[in-house]
Design an enzyme around this catalytic site. Structure first.
Site, short mmCIF file in Angstrom:
data_model
loop_
_atom_site.label_atom_id
_atom_site.label_comp_id
_atom_site.label_asym_id
_atom_site.label_seq_id
_atom_site.Cartn_x
_atom_site.Cartn_y
_atom_site.Cartn_z
N ILE A 77 0.83 -1.21 0.00
CA ILE A 77 0.00 0.00 0.00
C ILE A 77 0.86 1.26 0.00
O ILE A 77 0.57 2.23 -0.71
CB ILE A 77 -0.95 0.00 1.22
CG1 ILE A 77 -1.94 -1.17 1.13
CG2 ILE A 77 -1.70 1.32 1.31
CD1 ILE A 77 -2.79 -1.34 2.38
N SER A 205 -6.58 -1.02 9.96
CA SER A 205 -7.02 -2.24 9.29
C SER A 205 -8.47 -2.50 9.69
O SER A 205 -8.94 -1.97 10.70
CB SER A 205 -6.14 -3.43 9.72
OG SER A 205 -6.70 -4.66 9.30
N TYR A 218 -1.67 -8.75 16.06
CA TYR A 218 -1.91 -7.76 15.01
C TYR A 218 -3.22 -7.02 15.26
O TYR A 218 -3.27 -5.78 15.20
CB TYR A 218 -1.94 -8.45 13.65
CG TYR A 218 -2.28 -7.55 12.50
CD1 TYR A 218 -1.34 -6.64 12.00
CD2 TYR A 218 -3.53 -7.61 11.88
CE1 TYR A 218 -1.65 -5.81 10.94
CE2 TYR A 218 -3.84 -6.79 10.81
CZ TYR A 218 -2.90 -5.89 10.34
OH TYR A 218 -3.22 -5.08 9.28
N LYS A 222 -3.81 -2.92 16.07
CA LYS A 222 -4.64 -2.02 15.27
C LYS A 222 -5.75 -1.40 16.12
O LYS A 222 -6.11 -0.23 15.93
CB LYS A 222 -5.22 -2.76 14.07
CG LYS A 222 -4.16 -3.23 13.07
CD LYS A 222 -3.32 -2.07 12.55
CE LYS A 222 -2.32 -2.53 11.50
NZ LYS A 222 -1.48 -1.40 11.00
N SER A 253 -0.21 -7.76 -1.20
CA SER A 253 1.06 -7.25 -0.67
C SER A 253 1.91 -8.45 -0.25
O SER A 253 1.46 -9.59 -0.31
CB SER A 253 0.81 -6.32 0.52
OG SER A 253 0.35 -7.06 1.64
#
Length: 349
Positions: A77, A205, A218, A222, A253
């Protein structure tokens, strides 16, 4: 976050009920029909607010001449956003750990014809090397004379079972995904506040809005970013500082290739496959959110977008459905792609 679709729908239904035009049952049916139109008949890969501004708001070209610093700009991104902004004449400072990859991104930016060699500055930076933050920022100010937008895009994801994740993994991931971004942002925001204007954007996210199984650390990082920067937005209201939280869903990605696992020092080393949004399309929408200084945007294809809406507006019902239906495998499929899910299942067996 205001979604004008639901605001207008609520006004219509509220007026109908207020004046006794129809019953609650009719109102519920109308809302159901509107929801079907919104999510099924009308194709969507972003929330309605962002969709509106993409079609009727300020174009990305309105950012021409501004200076934007993008961290995590070497791939995915970040790299795609750099190219998209360069095409619109935005001056760029690009940071990541690998200078060689950044130079490749710079070449792509210059190749768009929107900027020249001197309009794209490569400033390598390991985000967790806090002692280098100020000197890197000083280098950008010395080159451009100003900074208008900071895009906090650096970060890594993680895969692992909740109870088996080594605490060191949590520490290392939060150090990169959360604390390094906060440290850099606090430094830059002091400059913005002194200047009287500035814009901070953060790549969060959909995991910052919805709990994602097998990505505990993760998801936690976020959610933490959402809390930190939501507080910042409210605290500095009226100061000229704008804060944009960008919440992408599954995007093409190499993020899974370098993903943390349950063990310190280990990476997943696989590629995401399946139904994923292109990094270029995500960058287009990201750029629109910057140009229009939106507070929070959701960027994802269906059905992930619908899941985010359901979690936002009907949290209790959605959580009950997800837990009762045991859809862990389905959510993992949406996150990583069908082939990756099957490989993961075989490994766990």
């Amino acid at each position: 976050m205001i979604d004008w679709f639901y605001v207008s729908a609520g006004v219509v239904v509220g007026c109908q009920l207020l004046f006794g035009c129809f019953s609650l049952m009719c109102a519920a049916k109308l809302l159901a029909v509107l929801a079907i139109i919104r999510f099924v008949i009308i194709p969507a890969d972003c929330d309605l607010t962002l969709w509106f501004y993409e079609h009727f708001g300020k174009p990305v070209e309105s950012l021409k001449g501004q200076v934007v610093w993008i961290t995590g700009a070497s791939t995915g991104i970040g790299a795609a956003l750099a190219v998209r902004l360069a095409r619109s004449g935005v001056k760029l400072a690009l940071s990541a750990r690998t200078a060689e990859k950044l130079e490749e991104v710079k070449k792509q930016c210059v190749a768009t014809g929107g900027v020249g060699e001197n309009d794209v500055l490569v400033v390598p930076l390991d985000m967790t090397n806090y002692s280098k933050h100020q000197s890197t920022f000083d280098q950008i100010l010395a080159h451009f004379g100003q900074l208008d937008i900071l895009v906090n895009n650096a970060g890594r994801t993680q895969r692992g079972r909740w109870e088996r994740i080594d605490l060191q993994v949590d520490r290392e991931l939060f150090d990169l995904n959360v604390f390094s971004l906060i440290a850099l942002s606090r430094m830059v925001i002091k400059y913005f506040l002194q200047r009287g204007s500035g814009h901070v954007a953060v790549t969060s996210s959909v995991a910052g809005k919805v709990g994602v199984p097998m990505s505990t650390s993760y998801t936690g990082s976020k959610h933490a970013l959402q809390g930190y920067f939501d507080c910042l937005r409210l605290e500095k209201a009226g100061s000229g500082l704008r804060v944009t939280m960008v919440c992408p869903g599954p995007v093409e990605s190499n993020i899974l290739n370098i993903s943390f696992t349950e063990k310190p020092g280990e990476v997943v080393g696989e590629s995401r496959v399946g139904r994923l949004m292109s990094s270029e399309r995500c960058a287009d929408l990201f750029a629109v959110s910057l140009a229009n200084q939106l507070n929070e945007v959701w960027i994802s294809e269906q059905p992930v977008l619908l899941l985010v809406y359901a979690t936002q507006y009907f949290p209790a019902i959605t959580t009950w459905c997800l837990v009762s239906l045991s859809v862990v495998g389905y959510i993992m499929k949406l996150r990583d792609g069908k082939n990756v899910l099957k490989e993961g299942e075989k490994k766990q067996e």
